[in-house]
Design a protein around this motif. Structure first.
Motif, short mmCIF file in Angstrom:
data_model
loop_
_atom_site.label_atom_id
_atom_site.label_comp_id
_atom_site.label_asym_id
_atom_site.label_seq_id
_atom_site.Cartn_x
_atom_site.Cartn_y
_atom_site.Cartn_z
N ALA A 137 17.56 61.76 65.47
CA ALA A 137 16.14 61.86 66.13
C ALA A 137 15.66 60.45 66.59
O ALA A 137 15.22 60.15 67.48
CB ALA A 137 15.20 62.26 65.20
N LEU B 36 14.48 64.86 71.70
CA LEU B 36 15.14 65.74 70.78
C LEU B 36 14.05 66.87 70.61
O LEU B 36 12.69 66.83 70.30
CB LEU B 36 15.26 65.50 69.48
CG LEU B 36 15.84 66.19 68.63
CD1 LEU B 36 17.30 66.96 69.12
CD2 LEU B 36 16.32 65.68 66.97
N ARG B 37 14.33 68.22 71.26
CA ARG B 37 13.36 69.15 71.32
C ARG B 37 13.40 70.22 70.20
O ARG B 37 12.56 71.03 69.71
CB ARG B 37 13.70 70.17 72.78
CG ARG B 37 12.94 69.36 73.75
CD ARG B 37 13.21 69.75 74.99
NE ARG B 37 12.84 71.35 74.86
CZ ARG B 37 13.20 72.44 75.79
NH1 ARG B 37 13.97 72.10 76.99
NH2 ARG B 37 12.71 73.43 75.77
N GLU B 38 14.72 70.50 69.61
CA GLU B 38 14.95 71.58 68.49
C GLU B 38 15.90 71.05 67.79
O GLU B 38 17.10 70.50 68.24
CB GLU B 38 15.02 72.88 69.04
CG GLU B 38 15.94 73.10 70.12
CD GLU B 38 15.98 74.48 70.53
OE1 GLU B 38 15.69 75.46 69.97
OE2 GLU B 38 16.23 74.59 71.90
N VAL B 39 16.31 71.50 66.50
CA VAL B 39 17.37 71.41 65.62
C VAL B 39 17.50 72.83 65.19
O VAL B 39 16.73 73.49 64.72
CB VAL B 39 17.13 70.28 64.36
CG1 VAL B 39 18.22 70.03 63.82
CG2 VAL B 39 16.63 68.97 65.29
N ARG B 40 18.88 72.89 64.85
CA ARG B 40 19.30 74.10 64.12
C ARG B 40 20.39 73.83 62.89
O ARG B 40 21.20 72.96 63.35
CB ARG B 40 19.81 75.32 65.11
CG ARG B 40 18.63 75.86 65.99
CD ARG B 40 19.15 77.24 66.36
NE ARG B 40 18.32 77.50 67.65
CZ ARG B 40 18.25 78.55 68.27
NH1 ARG B 40 19.33 79.59 68.11
NH2 ARG B 40 17.30 78.70 69.22
N VAL B 41 20.13 74.45 61.92
CA VAL B 41 21.41 74.13 61.05
C VAL B 41 21.99 75.79 61.09
O VAL B 41 21.42 76.66 60.51
CB VAL B 41 21.05 73.90 59.45
CG1 VAL B 41 22.23 73.58 58.65
CG2 VAL B 41 20.18 72.59 59.68
#
Lengths: 245, 245
Positions: free
Chosen positions: A33, A43-48
């Motif tokens: 980020a 950075l617009r979104e994060v997923r795990v």
């Protein structure tokens, strides 16, 4: 790193059961980020997601369609739970096999160290068809970039080496600048002033972050904009308004 | 905390521009992951989204439909960038207003401290219709639970207080147990043995986590299962196989 004026966006997909079980505390989200912000990518979104092929494929295809770039971390090692490269190939509908360029990196590396290029290590040379390698100055086994997807290791030191290596290839946009102001007051005391200030500067994004410590309240006000002059103006006026409270 | 034998799952939605810009390094994902694993809830996915109402609403509705519970962190403070409560109300299609139960908590708290219940602070008493409050032993302003969605603060200390407070209300399933074995060898040396071992124990989930330090390779092998006896058996046999390498 070509500069242009459009907005360049990114998503991040963190792949690994160990993050979801809590065994490993992720350190890559913050690093990535910060790096992307510094080079002018938002950075617009994060997923795990877990080490489950269908979930990786679905997330990759959803996220790569929505942002300029998709970065992934994790799952490119030599063990059976490392399924990212295959999942990426599946997401793109391309084949995957041992890549001669990757093999040419791994073979001398292991030979020099008297280590055997076991079939699991050979797995790390499997690269989806059409991908470009990303150098790994820490432990050689490369990451790769295919289309707009950048596939990196999960071990933080290795991820950082790959992130550094790939940066020169990325298109970047206008940088988001930020200025922050720490106030020794609780959020609730200054929120009205701050909210009115946000309304007066709609192009400057303003956030308020409280903390507690040693029995004292502290609030950090963060102003962000791609326009440095407007940012500076908004910052100075905020300081003035707060001093008059 | 009612125990039952089915699998109870969770998703986590982290809300906040500050995480995506890299200004704030998230500490809640790891804490929540570890806590849920310990009480028998499986965290299946995590998302981080910006302070944008449409994105929060879409993520909430997608994630709450897929898991037993959805936890959220961030965006329930007094400032204009705190939009989580309104977004949750919108996601559920219910109204939101100052809640007398929340007001009854905030009013005496601020009075006792000689602080004014400003309109921004009153915002923290806005609770979606039909929600139950979650106590906040750190700074009073409550979280809430509506349907299967648990809405918590972003400040780690406050989040932890709310997570502790809500735990007794959660349905939990079979606990995932884990055992881990550290090996002073690189992953590639043991990957074949480890992979064959995974094939022999399909109900035990096995992961391999490499690290580098002081010029040495280290690999941690983690075995996880809800069946403690099978886990113990798989662990002992793995130790034996590795000692014979």
């Amino acid at each position: 790193m070509a500069q242009d004026d459009s907005i360049i966006t990114a998503a991040l997909l963190v792949i690994g059961d160990e993050i979801l079980s809590g065994r490993t505390k992720d350190k890559n989200i913050g690093t990535i980020a910060e790096h992307l912000t510094a080079i002018g990518i938002r950075l617009r979104e994060v997923r795990v997601v877990a080490d489950v092929e269908d979930e990786i494929v679905a997330a990759v295809n959803e996220l790569r369609a929505r942002s300029t770039y998709l970065f992934t971390t994790g799952g490119i090692g030599p063990t059976h739970d490392d399924i990212t490269a295959d999942a990426i190939a599946k997401a793109f509908g391309v084949s995957i096999d041992v890549d001669p360029r990757a093999l040419a990196l791994l073979q001398p590396h292991y030979e020099k160290r008297g280590m055997t290029l076991t079939p699991p290590r050979l797995r790390m040379a499997r690269i989806p068809d059409g991908a470009e390698l990303i150098a790994n100055s820490v432990s050689i086994a490369p990451g790769f970039m295919i289309g707009n997807v950048i596939v990196m290791a999960g071990v933080p030191l290795v991820m950082q080496a790959m992130l550094t290596a790939v940066t020169a290839r990325l298109k970047t946009g206008r940088k988001m600048h930020s200025m922050s102001l720490g106030v020794d007051r609780p959020e609730g005391d200054i929120a009205e002033t701050f909210s009115a200030h946000q309304a007066a500067f709609p192009n400057v994004s303003m956030g308020s972050y409280p903390s507690f410590g040693d029995g004292r309240f502290r609030t950090e006000l963060v102003l962000r904009s791609t326009d440095e002059i407007e940012l500076q103006t908004a910052f100075e006026q905020l300081k003035l308004k707060l001093s008059q409270l």
